[in-house]
Design a protein around this motif. Structure first.
Motif, PDB file in Angstrom:
ATOM      1  N   HIS A 174       1.751  -5.848  -9.536  1.00 43.63           N
ATOM      2  CA  HIS A 174       1.603  -7.426  -9.127  1.00 43.63           C
ATOM      3  C   HIS A 174       1.189  -8.416  -9.976  1.00 43.63           C
ATOM      4  O   HIS A 174       1.601  -9.656  -9.920  1.00 43.63           O
ATOM      5  CB  HIS A 174       0.501  -7.325  -7.782  1.00 43.63           C
ATOM      6  CG  HIS A 174       1.003  -6.832  -6.703  1.00 43.63           C
ATOM      7  ND1 HIS A 174       0.938  -5.673  -6.215  1.00 43.63           N
ATOM      8  CD2 HIS A 174       1.792  -7.491  -5.623  1.00 43.63           C
ATOM      9  CE1 HIS A 174       1.477  -5.210  -5.347  1.00 43.63           C
ATOM     10  NE2 HIS A 174       2.109  -6.469  -4.594  1.00 43.63           N
ATOM     11  N   ASP A 176      -2.485  -7.884   2.411  1.00 45.01           N
ATOM     12  CA  ASP A 176      -1.923  -6.658   2.113  1.00 45.01           C
ATOM     13  C   ASP A 176      -2.607  -6.106   0.788  1.00 45.01           C
ATOM     14  O   ASP A 176      -2.065  -6.318  -0.298  1.00 45.01           O
ATOM     15  CB  ASP A 176      -0.415  -7.085   1.804  1.00 45.01           C
ATOM     16  CG  ASP A 176       0.486  -5.866   1.345  1.00 45.01           C
ATOM     17  OD1 ASP A 176       0.206  -4.709   1.517  1.00 45.01           O
ATOM     18  OD2 ASP A 176       1.342  -6.047   0.556  1.00 45.01           O
ATOM     19  N   ARG A 212      -3.186   1.250   2.888  1.00 49.20           N
ATOM     20  CA  ARG A 212      -2.809   0.048   2.501  1.00 49.20           C
ATOM     21  C   ARG A 212      -1.882  -0.941   3.679  1.00 49.20           C
ATOM     22  O   ARG A 212      -1.621  -0.383   4.526  1.00 49.20           O
ATOM     23  CB  ARG A 212      -1.970   0.091   1.236  1.00 49.20           C
ATOM     24  CG  ARG A 212      -0.594   0.712   1.357  1.00 49.20           C
ATOM     25  CD  ARG A 212       0.392   0.407   0.337  1.00 49.20           C
ATOM     26  NE  ARG A 212       0.513  -0.858   0.054  1.00 49.20           N
ATOM     27  CZ  ARG A 212       1.754  -1.387  -1.064  1.00 49.20           C
ATOM     28  NH1 ARG A 212       2.423  -0.566  -1.219  1.00 49.20           N
ATOM     29  NH2 ARG A 212       1.677  -2.592  -0.974  1.00 49.20           N
ATOM     30  N   MET A 263       7.788  -6.821   7.857  1.00 41.91           N
ATOM     31  CA  MET A 263       8.658  -6.620   6.708  1.00 41.91           C
ATOM     32  C   MET A 263       9.011  -5.048   6.833  1.00 41.91           C
ATOM     33  O   MET A 263       8.498  -4.283   7.049  1.00 41.91           O
ATOM     34  CB  MET A 263       7.390  -6.545   5.542  1.00 41.91           C
ATOM     35  CG  MET A 263       6.930  -7.776   5.141  1.00 41.91           C
ATOM     36  SD  MET A 263       6.094  -7.880   3.647  1.00 41.91           S
ATOM     37  CE  MET A 263       7.190  -7.801   2.214  1.00 41.91           C
ATOM     38  N   GLY A 312      11.078  -6.239   1.874  1.00 43.50           N
ATOM     39  CA  GLY A 312      10.135  -6.196   0.763  1.00 43.50           C
ATOM     40  C   GLY A 312      10.829  -5.098  -0.174  1.00 43.50           C
ATOM     41  O   GLY A 312      10.339  -3.985  -0.086  1.00 43.50           O
ATOM     42  N   ASN A 358      10.641  -4.591  -3.169  1.00 44.21           N
ATOM     43  CA  ASN A 358       9.758  -4.014  -4.104  1.00 44.21           C
ATOM     44  C   ASN A 358       9.165  -2.711  -3.935  1.00 44.21           C
ATOM     45  O   ASN A 358       9.437  -1.537  -4.359  1.00 44.21           O
ATOM     46  CB  ASN A 358       8.590  -4.852  -4.475  1.00 44.21           C
ATOM     47  CG  ASN A 358       8.816  -6.223  -5.202  1.00 44.21           C
ATOM     48  OD1 ASN A 358      10.115  -6.400  -5.169  1.00 44.21           O
ATOM     49  ND2 ASN A 358       8.150  -7.231  -4.804  1.00 44.21           N
ATOM     50  N   ASP A 359       8.724  -2.677  -2.489  1.00 48.76           N
ATOM     51  CA  ASP A 359       8.135  -1.501  -2.030  1.00 48.76           C
ATOM     52  C   ASP A 359       9.059  -0.545  -1.584  1.00 48.76           C
ATOM     53  O   ASP A 359       9.329   0.712  -1.803  1.00 48.76           O
ATOM     54  CB  ASP A 359       6.979  -1.678  -1.010  1.00 48.76           C
ATOM     55  CG  ASP A 359       5.632  -2.011  -1.508  1.00 48.76           C
ATOM     56  OD1 ASP A 359       5.449  -1.164  -2.272  1.00 48.76           O
ATOM     57  OD2 ASP A 359       5.145  -3.071  -1.121  1.00 48.76           O
ATOM     58  N   CYS A 413      12.503 -10.860   0.614  1.00 53.16           N
ATOM     59  CA  CYS A 413      11.370 -11.546  -0.071  1.00 53.16           C
ATOM     60  C   CYS A 413      10.850 -10.642  -1.119  1.00 53.16           C
ATOM     61  O   CYS A 413      10.392 -10.958  -2.072  1.00 53.16           O
ATOM     62  CB  CYS A 413      10.451 -11.993   0.938  1.00 53.16           C
ATOM     63  SG  CYS A 413       9.449 -10.730   1.574  1.00 53.16           S
TER      64      CYS A 413
HETATM   65  C1  PEP Z   1       7.676  -5.921  -1.450  1.00 57.19           C
HETATM   66  O1  PEP Z   1       7.228  -5.148  -1.522  1.00 57.19           O
HETATM   67  O2  PEP Z   1       8.894  -6.271  -1.830  1.00 57.19           O
HETATM   68  C2  PEP Z   1       6.934  -7.335  -1.313  1.00 57.19           C
HETATM   69  C3  PEP Z   1       7.481  -8.482  -1.316  1.00 57.19           C
HETATM   70  O3  PEP Z   1       5.640  -7.174  -1.409  1.00 57.19           O
HETATM   71  P1  PEP Z   1       4.450  -7.010  -2.534  1.00 57.19           P
HETATM   72  O4  PEP Z   1       5.472  -6.996  -3.906  1.00 57.19           O
HETATM   73  O5  PEP Z   1       3.344  -7.963  -2.393  1.00 57.19           O
HETATM   74  O6  PEP Z   1       4.009  -5.719  -2.359  1.00 57.19           O
END
Ligand code: PEP
Ligand code: MG
Length: 761
Positions: free
Chosen positions: A365, A511, A533, A605, A628, A630-631, A678
């Motif tokens: 992050h 989150d 989480r 999400m 999302g 990233n996750d 996102c």
């Molecule tokens: C993601 O997981 O893509 C996301 C946008 O949330 P974060 O990066 O805050 O976990």
């Protein structure tokens, strides 16, 4: 050796760890390995990185006069064989091997059997560890396994000692140039001075610094030492009636460690040499901790914990009294073992030009925050001796994830030129601010931004954002010392809503968990990314969730541009429970307020694999979905998004990820919902083309990336993007897909600044 291999291994690693300088590390290694394996020779040949030659670097059993003086080419001799094949070579009769190379003088001719294993760190061969014996025999399997194990464990220590050695060359005071590999965290080039930040009372993270006045520093250290002594006496008095005589004696042991003048004298000595008290305490205490940790006797070994505790206590006093404002030079590059959002908050933004974190990766992050602030960042620079570089000039190459320490004038000039070019390009992109994001065949796709910090608002509006696709509400939570109240939250949210009004602002409910810990709400788990989480935490704490959504809806009165988004949803009942709570909060506000607040649009999400397969079920229950990525990438590929060691297999263009993304948008559209994304992927120009072709209705990214993405989309047609998507969906690996897309961007004349990985000049 067989009986106690694990113990032998542990002791060698510990001893080597405390050896410090590279030559000492190598010497201790060869001596201990020779003893443990019971051979006549043990040597290390280190690979010299530019020419790839193997330098005879340490030995027990051969002629030490030749250490550092002879070397062999990468393809020469048995050592070269081991290095180039990256596997052990075990020979009964070394001279008979076709690759054998006779090196006169070092005295190898007497030794018939040879076992060499490569020393490999982060896929790079650092050198070769060799044992030899006169008797003609093959080393047995166990000996070979032992050598492989020890070499795997020592490679990190050797790499670290090499890196530190590069910084502090042996003729004291002369600092060399060096480069360190990390992971690209946020793009861009930064040139500045390192300011090392460390968490309080951590002996292992104290930067080396010179003190201003030696006499004052000595007095200061002794004052702090006295304070710790007094604390311990007070503790002993307080517990005197609760503890038996024997147990009380423990406090005397503690005190005697401090009274034992040798520790204090050693610290005094370092301060007299000019080191500041914190650095002196840390170095001396670490040395003693290591000595005790290596003791055979379990009682004495335990004393390492006491010394650590005492060291931390003294350090805490030194740090508490040193709370004056840290001086951040004009071009500050913040360096730390594990940088956090609050460390960022301490630096005046106009002075901060770059970040380097020893731990973490591009998806941590802190890296996401850095991207949103446009600050070049390197993550996972695991070999950087960060405590040693305070005040030095460094260059960050945020495109390739390289840190250059104490650069030569030539290197400096090359990066200065790249930096200037960057400025030019970003000026060119500024012109796009008010132009729509539209393809050459008139397909319109809105670009939103991800926000979190106050500072993001102005940056986003400056760059022509058309809405907020993800407001990370945990960011204001992270920067506080307790949960913000409903009123405080309402003010923060109102500011976001007003700033972007009438454009939509998508607020994600809290989150936390994973790598986002609130200092006042610690969550300690072995496996935090698979644990408590996101929505799981807030459903277990409806009092936190309800306050938050009430604050959001109150902030929305009279504006109406709020959207609420739920993170980490992995099942329908979870979603229904969250929706119930939102409706309840809304009902409460209807009763409480004079005017009925509008019920905002609600979205989910999609960031765990289960959500990909239930996208339709989720879509039926809400107004929109937002991926999302990233996750989702971390969970689909089972790769920790924060772990630098596996950063290269965290592949955002992995075919499995692309297929999941395609499925979500198709399923969501089948239910008539708008589907956005996102995650950081949306901000990658090549990925943005593919996402648009898949049918995503909105792309949300950091403000920094927005102009680049807009420029790419304005230069391509939707038809062409769809063709490309068709091509890449047939490809079987991330690297092929990436390469293909890079080529296309280049052909389209789309300029991406990419710096070459520079060899040290
Ligand atoms: C993601 O997981 O893509 C996301 C946008 O949330 P974060 O990066 O805050 O976990
Ligand atoms: Mg996420």
């Amino acid at each position: 050796m067989q009986k106690n291999m694990l113990e032998a291994l542990r002791r060698i690693v510990q001893e080597v760890n405390s050896a410090g300088q590279l030559q000492a590390v190598l010497d201790v290694t060869v001596a201990r390995v020779k003893d443990t394996v019971g051979t006549e020779v043990c040597s290390i040949y280190l690979r010299e990185p530019t020419l790839g030659r193997y330098i005879f670097s340490a030995t027990e059993g051969l002629n030490k006069d030749f250490v550092g003086k002879i070397s062999m080419a990468a393809n020469e001799g048995l050592v070269g064989q081991v290095g180039s094949r990256e596997e052990p070579l075990n020979l009964e009769h070394a001279e008979a091997h076709p690759s054998f190379l006779f090196m006169p003088g070092i005295g190898e001719e007497r030794f018939s059997s040879f076992l060499g294993v490569p020393i490999i760190h982060q896929r790079q061969v650092l050198g070769v560890l060799v044992v030899q014996q006169q008797e003609r025999r093959r080393f047995d399997e166990e000996e070979e396994a032992f050598l492989v194990t020890i070499s795997a464990q020592l490679s990190g220590v050797i790499a670290h000692a090499q890196a530190t050695g590069a910084i502090f060359s042996l003729d004291a005071g002369v600092r060399g140039s060096a480069s360190f590999r990390g992971v690209a965290g946020a793009p861009g080039v930064a040139i500045g001075h390192a300011v090392v930040v460390s968490p309080p009372a951590d002996l292992y993270a104290v930067p080396r610094r010179r003190c201003k006045d030696i006499k004052e520093e000595l007095d200061f250290f002794h004052e702090c030492l006295d304070a710790v002594r007094e604390d311990i006496r007070a503790m002993a008095r307080k517990l005197s009636d609760k503890l038996a005589q024997e147990e009380q004696a423990l406090f005397d042991v503690y005190l005697s460690m401090l009274e034992d003048n040798s520790v204090a004298i050693e610290i005094d000595e370092l301060i007299r040499e000019g080191e500041w008290a914190q650095g002196a305490v840390s170095r001396v205490m670490i040395k003693h901790i290591r000595t005790f940790e290596m003791m055979e006797d379990s009682y004495l070994k335990e004393r390492a914990t006491d010394i650590k505790d005492l060291g931390r206590r003294v350090l805490a006093y030194l740090q508490a009294a040193n709370t004056g404002p840290v001086e951040y030079p004009q071009r500050t590059i913040l360096v730390g073992e594990e940088l956090t959002a609050s460390m960022l908050g301490d630096v005046p933004t106009e002075n901060l030009v770059g970040l380097v974190s020893v731990r973490g990766s591009g998806n941590s992050h802190i890296a996401i925050l850095a991207r949103s602030m446009g600050i070049p960042t390197i993550m996972g620079a695991v070999d950087l001796p960060f405590t040693e570089i305070e005040g030095s000039e460094i260059i960050l190459d945020g495109y390739n994830g390289q840190v250059y320490f104490n650069p030569s004038p030539e290197l400096f000039a090359r990066f200065q030129a790249i930096y200037n070019e960057e400025l030019q390009v970003s000026k060119g992109l500024e012109a796009l601010k008010d132009l729509p994001c539209i393809t050459t065949d008139n397909h319109r796709i809105p670009l939103y931004v991800n926000t979190g910090l106050q500072a993001d608002i102005a940056r986003s509006l400056d760059r022509g954002a058309e809405g907020v696709g993800l407001y990370r509400t945990e960011v204001p939570f992270l920067l506080r010392e307790r949960f913000p109240s409903e009123r405080e939250q309402c003010e923060i949210y109102r500011e976001q809503l007003q700033a972007f009004h009438p454009m939509p602002v998508t607020m994600r409910t809290l989150d936390v968990g994973g790598d986002k810990a609130l200092p006042y709400f610690p969550i300690e788990e072995d496996n935090p990314f698979l644990g408590w989480r996101g929505i799981r935490v807030t459903l277990d704490h409806p009092e936190i969730f309800l306050v938050q959504v009430r604050a959001m809806m109150k902030a929305n009165t009279g504006l109406g541009n709020l959207r609420i988004m739920l993170p980490m949803i992995s099942s329908v009942p979870e979603l229904e429970e969250a929706l119930e709570l939102i409706y309840r909060a809304h009902d409460e506000l209807v009763d409480e307020l004079d005017t009925e607040p509008p019920l905002p649009m609600i979205g989910v999400m999609v960031e765990v694999p289960a959500a990909v397969y239930q996208a339709r079920e989720f879509a039926r229950r809400v107004d929109f979905l937002s991926v999302g990525s990233n996750d989702l990438t971390q969970y689909l590929l089972a790769v920790d998004r924060n772990n630098a060691r596996v950063a290269d297999i965290y592949q955002t263009f992995h075919p499995a990820v692309l297929q999941a993304l395609q499925k979500v948008v198709e399923d969501g559209h089948a239910e008539g919902r708008r589907i956005g994304i996102c995650g950081e992927l949306a901000g990658d120009p090549a990925a943005a083309i593919l996402l648009m072709a898949m049918g995503y209705d909105v792309l949300s990214m950091s403000a920094t990336n927005l102009p680049r993405v807009k420029s790419v989309i304005r230069n391509i047609s939707l038809t062409r993007a769809k063709e490309l998507l068709q091509q890449v969906m047939l490809m079987e690996s991330a690297s092929l897909i990436k390469e293909h897309m890079e080529k296309v961007l280049l052909e389209a004349g789309i300029k991406r600044i990419a710096t070459p990985i520079v060899e040290l000049v």
